[in-house]
Scaffold this active site. Structure first.
Site, short mmCIF file in Angstrom:
data_model
loop_
_atom_site.label_atom_id
_atom_site.label_comp_id
_atom_site.label_asym_id
_atom_site.label_seq_id
_atom_site.Cartn_x
_atom_site.Cartn_y
_atom_site.Cartn_z
N ASP A 36 76.13 31.57 -54.86
CA ASP A 36 74.79 31.53 -55.46
C ASP A 36 73.83 32.36 -54.62
O ASP A 36 74.06 32.59 -53.44
CB ASP A 36 74.28 30.09 -55.58
CG ASP A 36 73.27 29.93 -56.70
OD1 ASP A 36 73.66 29.48 -57.81
OD2 ASP A 36 72.08 30.29 -56.49
N ASP A 62 74.05 37.87 -54.05
CA ASP A 62 73.38 38.28 -55.27
C ASP A 62 74.42 39.05 -56.09
O ASP A 62 74.87 40.12 -55.68
CB ASP A 62 72.19 39.19 -54.89
CG ASP A 62 71.47 39.75 -56.11
OD1 ASP A 62 72.01 39.68 -57.23
OD2 ASP A 62 70.35 40.28 -55.93
N VAL A 63 74.82 38.49 -57.23
CA VAL A 63 75.93 39.09 -57.99
C VAL A 63 75.60 40.48 -58.54
O VAL A 63 76.50 41.22 -58.93
CB VAL A 63 76.39 38.19 -59.16
CG1 VAL A 63 76.90 36.86 -58.66
CG2 VAL A 63 75.28 38.01 -60.19
N ASN A 89 79.44 33.23 -63.97
CA ASN A 89 78.49 32.38 -64.70
C ASN A 89 77.03 32.66 -64.37
O ASN A 89 76.15 32.38 -65.19
CB ASN A 89 78.83 30.92 -64.39
CG ASN A 89 77.72 29.98 -64.78
OD1 ASN A 89 77.60 29.60 -65.94
ND2 ASN A 89 76.89 29.61 -63.81
N TYR A 154 68.04 39.75 -72.55
CA TYR A 154 68.98 38.63 -72.44
C TYR A 154 70.08 38.74 -73.51
O TYR A 154 71.27 38.70 -73.21
CB TYR A 154 68.22 37.31 -72.58
CG TYR A 154 69.09 36.08 -72.33
CD1 TYR A 154 69.37 35.66 -71.05
CD2 TYR A 154 69.63 35.36 -73.39
CE1 TYR A 154 70.17 34.54 -70.81
CE2 TYR A 154 70.43 34.25 -73.17
CZ TYR A 154 70.69 33.83 -71.88
OH TYR A 154 71.48 32.73 -71.65
N LYS A 158 74.19 39.43 -73.22
CA LYS A 158 75.16 38.43 -73.66
C LYS A 158 76.15 39.00 -74.68
O LYS A 158 77.32 38.64 -74.68
CB LYS A 158 74.44 37.19 -74.19
CG LYS A 158 73.62 36.46 -73.11
CD LYS A 158 74.47 36.10 -71.88
CE LYS A 158 73.72 35.29 -70.85
NZ LYS A 158 74.56 34.94 -69.68
P1 NAI Z 1 70.38 27.67 -63.89
O1 NAI Z 1 69.15 28.44 -63.58
O2 NAI Z 1 70.33 26.19 -63.82
O3 NAI Z 1 71.60 28.18 -63.00
C1 NAI Z 1 71.81 29.54 -62.75
C2 NAI Z 1 72.26 29.75 -61.31
O4 NAI Z 1 72.50 31.14 -61.10
C3 NAI Z 1 71.21 29.29 -60.30
O5 NAI Z 1 71.78 28.48 -59.31
C4 NAI Z 1 70.71 30.61 -59.72
O6 NAI Z 1 70.29 30.50 -58.37
C5 NAI Z 1 71.92 31.50 -59.86
N1 NAI Z 1 71.57 32.92 -59.82
C6 NAI Z 1 70.51 33.53 -60.39
N2 NAI Z 1 70.50 34.84 -60.11
C7 NAI Z 1 71.58 35.06 -59.32
C8 NAI Z 1 72.09 36.22 -58.71
N3 NAI Z 1 71.48 37.42 -58.81
N4 NAI Z 1 73.22 36.11 -57.97
C9 NAI Z 1 73.83 34.90 -57.83
N5 NAI Z 1 73.39 33.78 -58.40
C10 NAI Z 1 72.26 33.85 -59.14
O7 NAI Z 1 70.79 28.14 -65.37
P2 NAI Z 1 72.09 27.87 -66.27
O8 NAI Z 1 71.59 27.55 -67.61
O9 NAI Z 1 73.02 26.96 -65.61
O10 NAI Z 1 72.70 29.33 -66.33
C11 NAI Z 1 74.08 29.61 -66.14
C12 NAI Z 1 74.56 30.58 -67.22
O11 NAI Z 1 74.54 29.92 -68.49
C13 NAI Z 1 73.71 31.82 -67.37
O12 NAI Z 1 74.56 32.95 -67.50
C14 NAI Z 1 72.96 31.57 -68.65
O13 NAI Z 1 72.58 32.76 -69.28
C15 NAI Z 1 73.99 30.80 -69.44
N6 NAI Z 1 73.48 30.05 -70.59
C16 NAI Z 1 72.62 28.99 -70.42
C17 NAI Z 1 72.17 28.27 -71.51
C18 NAI Z 1 71.25 27.10 -71.39
O14 NAI Z 1 70.76 26.58 -72.41
N7 NAI Z 1 70.97 26.61 -70.21
C19 NAI Z 1 72.59 28.64 -72.89
C20 NAI Z 1 73.49 29.74 -72.95
C21 NAI Z 1 73.92 30.41 -71.83
#
Ligand code: NAI
Length: 280
Positions: A36, A62-63, A89, A154, A158
């Site tokens: 993360d 940072d991915v 993810n 976004y 996707k």
């Molecule tokens: P979240 O914000 O709770 O978790 C995302 C994580 O990714 C966080 O821990 C953040 O620190 C980390 N992150 C952000 N930028 C980063 C980077 N440059 N390098 C490494 N880590 C990084 O959000 P969520 O919802 O768990 O997101 C996970 C995936 O699910 C994303 O790809 C999002 O687009 C996808 N998604 C989420 C939905 C939702 O309703 N929450 C719906 C559809 C897809």
């Protein structure tokens, strides 16, 4: 596939869906390296998982930066020896619709949501291949990768993740690597507050959001706050890996919208089906 004893690398593992996936895999006996960008959240996530006797470790990266991801891969090998499962993810909700575009928002969103996934496959693919035990890649897209929303970064990223995943599934099957694409609906996570982890090199020029954008964001926030539990999503992903599902959905809310899109595409064919294109 029996996952016990295997090793997984999960990006965005400190929060939301990534943490749900890490937790479900750890419960199935998988050793999990959580990656993360946010150190504090990562430490908390690790402590929580270790309290359940999970075999987990963490690495900050940072991915969207290939070198950082490369170092994270090395850290995974140093800790666990081999890696079998890659979960790309990490993702951010960024970029407004037409009229609210900024260069930095496109760069940030594409950098994390799309290039991060591409780098992940490029770096971890050979590591999964080399031990000959086979493995699996899960890429988190979104239901937004399959339906027509607004023209924003976004959704574009996707769609890219969906395309990449389907293509790789065909290409990697002969190499004994399965590929699944996760297309969640609304999940209760911190996605709406993605800007908390926006690196400084993508300065947010969008100081004043047009009101339509702000309204849309509030609608999304409300849906996310009452969304599906990410632990449930984690369990689905574990099942999807075990069963080598091409698509992992979390709910069928948007199935009619996907159907409508397919109908629109089919209509495009219907319009020209009886015509003969002139030879070149
Ligand atoms: P979240 O914000 O709770 O978790 C995302 C994580 O990714 C966080 O821990 C953040 O620190 C980390 N992150 C952000 N930028 C980063 C980077 N440059 N390098 C490494 N880590 C990084 O959000 P969520 O919802 O768990 O997101 C996970 C995936 O699910 C994303 O790809 C999002 O687009 C996808 N998604 C989420 C939905 C939702 O309703 N929450 C719906 C559809 C897809």
């Amino acid at each position: 596939k029996d996952l016990a004893g295997k090793t997984a690398f999960v990006t965005g593992g400190a929060s939301g869906i990534g943490l749900g996936i890490a937790s479900a895999l750890a419960q199935a006996g998988v050793k999990v390296m959580l990656c993360d960008i946010e150190q504090g959240a990562l430490d908390k996530a690790l402590a929580g998982l270790r309290a359940t006797n999970a075999d987990v470790a963490g690495v900050v990266a940072d991915v969207s930066l290939k070198d950082e991801l490369r170092k994270a891969a090395q850290a995974t090998l140093d800790t666990y020896g081999d890696v079998h499962i890659l979960v790309n993810n990490a993702g951010v909700g960024g970029g407004g619709s037409y009229g609210a575009w900024t260069d930095a928002s496109w760069d940030w969103t594409i950098g994390v949501n799309l290039m991060g996934v591409i780098w992940g496959v490029e770096i971890f693919g050979p590591l999964i291949e080399r031990h000959g035990q086979g493995g699996h890649i899960v890429n988190t897209a979104s239901i937004a990768g399959l339906i027509s929303g607004s023209g924003n970064a976004y959704n574009v990223t996707k769609y890219g993740v969906v395309s990449l995943s389907e293509g790789l599934r065909a290409e990697l099957a002969p190499r004994n690597i399965g590929v699944s694409v996760l297309c969640p609906g609304f999940i209760r996570t911190r996605i709406v507050d993605s800007a908390r982890n926006r690196p400084d090199r993508f300065p947010d020029q969008q100081q004043v959001r047009p009101s339509a954008e702000a309204e849309w964001l509030e609608t999304v926030r409300a849906r996310v706050e009452t969304g599906i539990d990410p632990r449930y999503v984690g369990d689905l992903v574990r099942e999807g890996i075990e069963g080598d599902w091409p698509y992992i959905f979390t709910d069928a809310e948007f199935e009619p919208v996907v159907d409508a899109r397919f109908a629109m595409i089919k209509q495009g064919f219907d319009r020209i089906r009886d015509r003969t294109p002139p030879a070149g």
